[in-house]
Every structure is written in C-alpha cells, then in structure tokens.
Design a protein around this motif. Structure first.
Motif, short mmCIF file in Angstrom:
data_model
loop_
_atom_site.label_atom_id
_atom_site.label_comp_id
_atom_site.label_asym_id
_atom_site.label_seq_id
_atom_site.Cartn_x
_atom_site.Cartn_y
_atom_site.Cartn_z
N ILE A 113 -34.88 -10.82 6.86
CA ILE A 113 -34.21 -12.19 6.94
C ILE A 113 -35.35 -13.38 6.48
CG2 ILE A 113 -33.61 -12.43 8.85
CD1 ILE A 113 -30.83 -14.27 7.29
N GLU A 114 -36.35 -12.35 7.73
CA GLU A 114 -37.00 -13.15 7.81
C GLU A 114 -38.39 -13.78 6.32
OE1 GLU A 114 -37.95 -9.48 9.21
OE2 GLU A 114 -36.90 -10.57 9.69
N SER A 115 -38.09 -12.74 5.62
CA SER A 115 -39.28 -13.55 3.96
C SER A 115 -37.83 -13.58 3.36
CB SER A 115 -39.62 -11.99 3.49
OG SER A 115 -38.05 -11.15 3.20
N MET A 116 -37.00 -14.39 3.85
CA MET A 116 -36.03 -15.67 2.68
C MET A 116 -36.30 -16.93 2.94
SD MET A 116 -31.86 -14.26 3.48
CE MET A 116 -31.29 -12.72 2.99
N THR A 117 -35.85 -17.39 1.71
CA THR A 117 -36.69 -18.38 2.36
C THR A 117 -35.39 -19.34 2.98
OG1 THR A 117 -34.72 -19.35 0.28
CG2 THR A 117 -37.19 -18.81 -0.36
N GLU A 118 -35.14 -20.98 3.21
CA GLU A 118 -34.89 -21.07 4.07
C GLU A 118 -33.48 -21.90 3.90
OE1 GLU A 118 -34.54 -25.46 6.64
OE2 GLU A 118 -36.64 -24.30 5.85
N GLN A 119 -33.63 -22.09 2.23
CA GLN A 119 -32.47 -22.06 1.41
C GLN A 119 -31.38 -20.68 1.38
OE1 GLN A 119 -34.84 -22.83 0.18
NE2 GLN A 119 -34.78 -24.84 0.19
N GLU A 120 -31.54 -19.25 1.10
CA GLU A 120 -31.79 -18.22 1.87
C GLU A 120 -30.76 -17.91 2.63
OE1 GLU A 120 -33.67 -16.23 -2.20
OE2 GLU A 120 -34.40 -16.31 -0.23
N MET A 121 -31.37 -18.37 3.79
CA MET A 121 -30.84 -18.52 5.36
C MET A 121 -29.32 -19.22 5.40
SD MET A 121 -33.69 -18.25 7.26
CE MET A 121 -35.54 -16.92 6.82
N ILE A 122 -30.18 -20.44 5.02
CA ILE A 122 -28.45 -22.15 5.08
C ILE A 122 -27.22 -20.90 4.27
CG2 ILE A 122 -27.54 -23.35 3.87
CD1 ILE A 122 -30.33 -24.95 4.22
N ILE A 123 -27.14 -19.74 3.12
CA ILE A 123 -25.70 -19.21 2.56
C ILE A 123 -26.15 -17.71 3.32
CG2 ILE A 123 -25.87 -17.83 0.65
CD1 ILE A 123 -27.51 -19.79 -1.26
N VAL A 124 -26.51 -17.47 4.19
CA VAL A 124 -26.05 -16.38 4.58
C VAL A 124 -25.51 -17.17 6.22
CG1 VAL A 124 -27.50 -15.08 6.65
CG2 VAL A 124 -28.01 -14.78 4.24
N GLN A 125 -26.05 -18.14 6.73
CA GLN A 125 -25.56 -19.44 7.88
C GLN A 125 -24.37 -19.65 7.65
OE1 GLN A 125 -27.60 -23.11 8.55
NE2 GLN A 125 -27.07 -22.51 11.00
N LYS A 126 -24.53 -19.34 6.14
CA LYS A 126 -22.69 -20.19 5.97
C LYS A 126 -21.56 -19.17 6.15
CE LYS A 126 -23.65 -24.25 2.81
NZ LYS A 126 -24.00 -25.03 1.78
N TYR A 127 -22.35 -18.00 5.77
CA TYR A 127 -20.97 -16.87 6.17
C TYR A 127 -20.85 -16.67 7.47
CZ TYR A 127 -19.91 -11.89 6.30
OH TYR A 127 -19.59 -10.89 6.47
N TYR A 128 -21.63 -16.44 8.47
CA TYR A 128 -21.52 -16.96 9.74
C TYR A 128 -20.20 -17.73 10.14
CZ TYR A 128 -23.80 -12.05 9.17
OH TYR A 128 -24.26 -11.16 9.04
N GLN A 129 -20.67 -19.10 9.84
CA GLN A 129 -19.91 -19.84 10.27
C GLN A 129 -18.63 -19.69 9.36
OE1 GLN A 129 -21.90 -23.72 8.17
NE2 GLN A 129 -23.15 -23.80 10.08
N ARG A 130 -18.28 -19.61 8.41
CA ARG A 130 -16.85 -19.15 8.11
C ARG A 130 -16.02 -18.23 9.03
NH1 ARG A 130 -12.33 -20.47 7.14
NH2 ARG A 130 -11.11 -18.98 5.45
N LEU A 131 -17.20 -16.53 9.89
CA LEU A 131 -16.67 -16.09 10.25
C LEU A 131 -15.83 -16.59 11.57
CD1 LEU A 131 -18.90 -12.29 9.74
CD2 LEU A 131 -16.39 -12.79 9.62
N SER A 132 -17.21 -17.41 11.92
CA SER A 132 -16.89 -17.62 13.96
C SER A 132 -15.23 -19.04 13.34
CB SER A 132 -17.91 -18.88 13.60
OG SER A 132 -18.09 -19.66 15.55
N GLU A 133 -15.00 -19.62 12.58
CA GLU A 133 -13.84 -20.19 11.96
C GLU A 133 -12.44 -19.18 12.34
OE1 GLU A 133 -13.87 -23.10 8.73
OE2 GLU A 133 -16.15 -23.55 9.35
N LEU A 134 -13.01 -19.05 11.25
CA LEU A 134 -11.53 -17.51 11.86
C LEU A 134 -11.48 -16.73 13.04
CD1 LEU A 134 -12.46 -15.60 8.12
CD2 LEU A 134 -10.74 -16.95 8.74
#
Length: 161
Positions: A102-123
C-alpha cells in the motif's frame, strides 16, 4: 557474516542503543543538570560570549548528531513494523493482498481503500456493543478455521511433491 554486514549491524545496534538511551530519564536528568551547572557558571564568567558559546556549540553538535541516529533507529523500527503488518495481511485469508504494498499506492488509491474501511467502521457501529461483536466462541471458531486451512495447505504442498 561479511565484514561490511558486521559494520552495518554495529551501526544499527549503536543507533538503537543511543536512541533508547537518549529517551531515558537518566539522559533527561543529565541534560537538565548540565544546563543548571552552565546557568550557575553564568555569574562566574560574567555571562560572557564564551559562556554562551559553550552551551550553544554543545547543544548544536549533540542535536545534529542525534537527528541522524534517531532517524536511523526510526527507519529500522518503521521497516520492522511494516514487515509485521505485511505478514499479517498476507497470512489472513480475508485480507486483500493489495494492502501488502500500500505504501507504493498513490494518495487517490489510498483514499479509495480508506473509504472501504470507513464503510466497515460505519457497519460496525450498528453492532450493539463490542461484547456482542466478539466472543470467546468466535475466537475458537476462527482459530479452528485457520488451523484447518493450514492443514489443507500442508497437504496440498505434500501432494504436489
């Protein structure tokens, strides 16, 4: 071990030890005592430029060297943590292996992954409490499932040989 590797290991060890020592209570008390002694010497030296230069030069040299030693120790610790996390991600059958690098991903790619985990947090917030979301029985089931998977993988490796 090669001579070069031994020197590298010696510097790593030195940097780790100095970094730990610098963060100790003893180091703080020693530094504080030096400043107190320096301040007490002020009237003796009539608060001269030399008196000021002593503390300025000493602190500058120590700070300069400590920055590099602490950074070296931090880099090693950071790499160790990264490798441990990679092992956890890679070893969990439900984890996405894309997180290993993940450290080699772009910031935009990391934001997509972050949205996934935010959704998990909401659930997870919909759960009544932490006591209902995890139990000892759940831990036992998870351990048994992993143990069965490891046995299955070993069997597959043996049959391939």
């Amino acid at each position: 071990m090669k001579k070069k590797d031994k020197k590298k290991g010696t510097f790593d060890s030195f940097a780790s030890h100095v970094s730990k020592a610098a963060g100790s209570t003893t180091a703080f008390i020693s530094a504080f005592a030096i400043v107190v002694v320096w301040a007490i010497c002020g009237p003796i030296f009539n608060y001269s430029e030399t008196w000021q230069l002593v503390i300025n030069t000493g602190t500058t040299i120590i700070t300069f060297l400590m920055v590099f030693l602490i950074q070296k120790a931090q880099n090693k610790d950071s790499l160790a943590i990264q490798l441990k996390l990679n092992e956890l991600v890679a070893s969990n059958e439900y984890s996405s292996n894309t997180l290993v690098d993940i450290e080699s991903m772009t910031e935009q790619e990391m934001i997509i992954v972050q949205k996934y985990y935010q959704r998990l947090s909401e659930l997870s917030k919909k759960d009544e409490s932490i006591k209902t979301s995890h139990s000892i029985a759940e831990a036992d089931d998870q351990h048994d499932r992993k143990d069965k998977n490891r046995t299955k993988l070993r069997t597959q490796k043996i049959t391939k040989k």
